[in-house]
Motif scaffolding. Sequence first.
Motif, PDB file in Angstrom:
ATOM      1  N   PRO A 120       0.842  -1.189   0.000  1.00  0.00           N
ATOM      2  CA  PRO A 120       0.000   0.000   0.000  1.00  0.00           C
ATOM      3  C   PRO A 120       0.879   1.242   0.000  1.00  0.00           C
ATOM      4  CG  PRO A 120       0.114  -0.956   2.196  1.00  0.00           C
ATOM      5  CD  PRO A 120       0.804  -1.913   1.267  1.00  0.00           C
ATOM      6  N   PRO A 121       0.412   2.340  -0.610  1.00  0.00           N
ATOM      7  CA  PRO A 121       1.221   3.554  -0.613  1.00  0.00           C
ATOM      8  C   PRO A 121       1.402   4.093   0.800  1.00  0.00           C
ATOM      9  CG  PRO A 121      -0.992   3.995  -1.418  1.00  0.00           C
ATOM     10  CD  PRO A 121      -0.867   2.509  -1.299  1.00  0.00           C
ATOM     11  N   LEU A 122       2.564   4.664   1.053  1.00  0.00           N
ATOM     12  CA  LEU A 122       2.873   5.215   2.370  1.00  0.00           C
ATOM     13  C   LEU A 122       2.272   6.606   2.469  1.00  0.00           C
ATOM     14  CD1 LEU A 122       4.601   4.481   4.923  1.00  0.00           C
ATOM     15  CD2 LEU A 122       6.400   5.884   3.906  1.00  0.00           C
ATOM     16  N   SER A 123       1.410   6.795   3.454  1.00  0.00           N
ATOM     17  CA  SER A 123       0.807   8.103   3.643  1.00  0.00           C
ATOM     18  C   SER A 123       1.788   9.040   4.342  1.00  0.00           C
ATOM     19  CB  SER A 123      -0.468   7.983   4.478  1.00  0.00           C
ATOM     20  OG  SER A 123      -0.135   7.658   5.822  1.00  0.00           O
ATOM     21  N   GLU A 124       1.483  10.326   4.312  1.00  0.00           N
ATOM     22  CA  GLU A 124       2.335  11.297   4.997  1.00  0.00           C
ATOM     23  C   GLU A 124       2.361  11.022   6.496  1.00  0.00           C
ATOM     24  OE1 GLU A 124       2.844  16.149   5.554  1.00  0.00           O
ATOM     25  OE2 GLU A 124       1.253  15.338   4.298  1.00  0.00           O
ATOM     26  N   GLY A 125       1.197  10.652   7.061  1.00  0.00           N
ATOM     27  CA  GLY A 125       1.137  10.340   8.481  1.00  0.00           C
ATOM     28  C   GLY A 125       2.004   9.147   8.845  1.00  0.00           C
ATOM     29  N   GLU A 126       1.986   8.109   8.003  1.00  0.00           N
ATOM     30  CA  GLU A 126       2.817   6.939   8.260  1.00  0.00           C
ATOM     31  C   GLU A 126       4.300   7.290   8.162  1.00  0.00           C
ATOM     32  OE1 GLU A 126       0.328   3.085   6.758  1.00  0.00           O
ATOM     33  OE2 GLU A 126       0.970   4.509   5.238  1.00  0.00           O
ATOM     34  N   ALA A 127       4.653   8.102   7.178  1.00  0.00           N
ATOM     35  CA  ALA A 127       6.052   8.506   7.017  1.00  0.00           C
ATOM     36  C   ALA A 127       6.536   9.279   8.239  1.00  0.00           C
ATOM     37  CB  ALA A 127       6.216   9.343   5.750  1.00  0.00           C
ATOM     38  N   ARG A 172      15.985  -6.023  13.571  1.00  0.00           N
ATOM     39  CA  ARG A 172      16.773  -5.859  12.343  1.00  0.00           C
ATOM     40  C   ARG A 172      16.012  -6.414  11.140  1.00  0.00           C
ATOM     41  NH1 ARG A 172      21.074  -8.312  13.877  1.00  0.00           N
ATOM     42  NH2 ARG A 172      22.237  -6.449  14.452  1.00  0.00           N
ATOM     43  N   ARG A 173      15.366  -7.558  11.324  1.00  0.00           N
ATOM     44  CA  ARG A 173      14.623  -8.153  10.208  1.00  0.00           C
ATOM     45  C   ARG A 173      13.455  -7.270   9.791  1.00  0.00           C
ATOM     46  NH1 ARG A 173      14.673 -14.673  11.699  1.00  0.00           N
ATOM     47  NH2 ARG A 173      16.953 -14.876  11.620  1.00  0.00           N
ATOM     48  N   ALA A 174      12.768  -6.705  10.771  1.00  0.00           N
ATOM     49  CA  ALA A 174      11.659  -5.803  10.454  1.00  0.00           C
ATOM     50  C   ALA A 174      12.148  -4.557   9.733  1.00  0.00           C
ATOM     51  CB  ALA A 174      10.909  -5.427  11.728  1.00  0.00           C
ATOM     52  N   THR A 175      13.271  -4.017  10.182  1.00  0.00           N
ATOM     53  CA  THR A 175      13.797  -2.811   9.535  1.00  0.00           C
ATOM     54  C   THR A 175      14.375  -3.138   8.161  1.00  0.00           C
ATOM     55  OG1 THR A 175      15.897  -3.032  10.749  1.00  0.00           O
ATOM     56  CG2 THR A 175      14.222  -1.571  11.683  1.00  0.00           C
ATOM     57  N   ASP A 176      14.909  -4.340   7.981  1.00  0.00           N
ATOM     58  CA  ASP A 176      15.370  -4.740   6.649  1.00  0.00           C
ATOM     59  C   ASP A 176      14.195  -4.792   5.673  1.00  0.00           C
ATOM     60  OD1 ASP A 176      18.072  -4.927   7.196  1.00  0.00           O
ATOM     61  OD2 ASP A 176      18.027  -7.079   7.622  1.00  0.00           O
ATOM     62  N   ALA A 177      13.053  -5.317   6.143  1.00  0.00           N
ATOM     63  CA  ALA A 177      11.870  -5.371   5.293  1.00  0.00           C
ATOM     64  C   ALA A 177      11.380  -3.966   4.962  1.00  0.00           C
ATOM     65  CB  ALA A 177      10.767  -6.177   5.981  1.00  0.00           C
ATOM     66  N   LEU A 178      11.344  -3.101   5.977  1.00  0.00           N
ATOM     67  CA  LEU A 178      10.938  -1.717   5.754  1.00  0.00           C
ATOM     68  C   LEU A 178      11.933  -1.002   4.853  1.00  0.00           C
ATOM     69  CD1 LEU A 178       9.158   0.735   6.355  1.00  0.00           C
ATOM     70  CD2 LEU A 178      10.524   1.099   8.429  1.00  0.00           C
ATOM     71  N   GLY A 179      13.220  -1.246   5.079  1.00  0.00           N
ATOM     72  CA  GLY A 179      14.252  -0.618   4.257  1.00  0.00           C
ATOM     73  C   GLY A 179      14.128  -1.004   2.795  1.00  0.00           C
ATOM     74  N   ALA A 180      13.771  -2.268   2.534  1.00  0.00           N
ATOM     75  CA  ALA A 180      13.593  -2.707   1.152  1.00  0.00           C
ATOM     76  C   ALA A 180      12.460  -1.945   0.484  1.00  0.00           C
ATOM     77  CB  ALA A 180      13.330  -4.215   1.117  1.00  0.00           C
ATOM     78  N   ARG A 181      11.361  -1.770   1.215  1.00  0.00           N
ATOM     79  CA  ARG A 181      10.234  -1.013   0.669  1.00  0.00           C
ATOM     80  C   ARG A 181      10.638   0.444   0.423  1.00  0.00           C
ATOM     81  NH1 ARG A 181       4.952  -1.752   4.155  1.00  0.00           N
ATOM     82  NH2 ARG A 181       4.215  -0.408   2.479  1.00  0.00           N
ATOM     83  N   ALA A 182      11.406   1.006   1.349  1.00  0.00           N
ATOM     84  CA  ALA A 182      11.851   2.396   1.188  1.00  0.00           C
ATOM     85  C   ALA A 182      12.746   2.543  -0.040  1.00  0.00           C
ATOM     86  CB  ALA A 182      12.591   2.850   2.447  1.00  0.00           C
ATOM     87  N   LEU A 183      13.606   1.559  -0.277  1.00  0.00           N
ATOM     88  CA  LEU A 183      14.520   1.642  -1.417  1.00  0.00           C
ATOM     89  C   LEU A 183      13.779   1.573  -2.745  1.00  0.00           C
ATOM     90  CD1 LEU A 183      17.540  -0.541  -0.246  1.00  0.00           C
ATOM     91  CD2 LEU A 183      17.466   1.939  -0.536  1.00  0.00           C
ATOM     92  N   ALA A 214      10.703   2.364  -3.296  1.00  0.00           N
ATOM     93  CA  ALA A 214       9.919   3.596  -3.446  1.00  0.00           C
ATOM     94  C   ALA A 214      10.804   4.756  -3.874  1.00  0.00           C
ATOM     95  CB  ALA A 214       9.212   3.915  -2.130  1.00  0.00           C
ATOM     96  N   ALA A 215      11.980   4.885  -3.239  1.00  0.00           N
ATOM     97  CA  ALA A 215      12.887   5.980  -3.581  1.00  0.00           C
ATOM     98  C   ALA A 215      13.434   5.826  -4.994  1.00  0.00           C
ATOM     99  CB  ALA A 215      14.034   6.038  -2.571  1.00  0.00           C
ATOM    100  N   ASP A 216      13.716   4.589  -5.394  1.00  0.00           N
ATOM    101  CA  ASP A 216      14.221   4.340  -6.743  1.00  0.00           C
ATOM    102  C   ASP A 216      13.163   4.709  -7.779  1.00  0.00           C
ATOM    103  OD1 ASP A 216      15.783   3.549  -8.843  1.00  0.00           O
ATOM    104  OD2 ASP A 216      15.726   1.406  -8.390  1.00  0.00           O
ATOM    105  N   ALA A 217      11.926   4.293  -7.542  1.00  0.00           N
ATOM    106  CA  ALA A 217      10.852   4.585  -8.487  1.00  0.00           C
ATOM    107  C   ALA A 217      10.539   6.080  -8.556  1.00  0.00           C
ATOM    108  CB  ALA A 217       9.589   3.812  -8.092  1.00  0.00           C
TER     109      ALA A 217
END
Length: 198
Positions: free
Chosen positions: A38-45, A83-94, A96-99
């Motif tokens: 799902p798209p990340l909302s401003e509130g979630e960010a 760390r595993r949770a942040t790795d999953a979040l980091g992958a989503r962030a990457l 999104a930032a790349d796109a």
Amino acid sequence: TGPVPARPALRALAGAIAHLEAHATAAGDVPAAATVDPPLSEGEALALTELATRLARLAAGVDLAGGESSVVRRLPVAVESLRRATDALGARALTAADADQSWRADGQRSFTSWLAATTGIHRGRAGREIRRAHALRDDLPTFRALLARGELGADHVDAVVREAMTSQDRLAALRDPDYGEHALAGAAADATASEFTR
């Protein structure tokens, strides 16, 4: 100055987590192995940023050396789960930032170069994390869900990217409904990273 008292820091962290969960609930639940995030909302960010800031302050300010053995023994496991949770979040962030492509405004020729320059990590690591992120988004939805739930680690994912995604034939095998990615993820979740990569 001495260590920051743990209780106020933990309360603040709990508040940040509650804020993030409220936004996630409002956005609606998404199946664990969904292929589209799902798209990340401003509130979630904003909530994620606040969570990361408070967690960093908590980690820096708590004295762990004097803790009870039964508690201290559990901390490495808890940190690995985080760390595993942040790795999953980091992958989503990457992904999104790349796109988003706004990184091009900084004058970098590639997203890998931008990530290495912006975060200070080694360029080889930047490339590895970007490859993992795209693999999780595009080809490994079950691995992505298990990583987010802490049931396997980035080492498991990297082994698949390294060994099972090197040709079109191997990518096609991953899509097999009976013996592909889902079965491979089940085997990964039941093994340590060392066992899985043998």
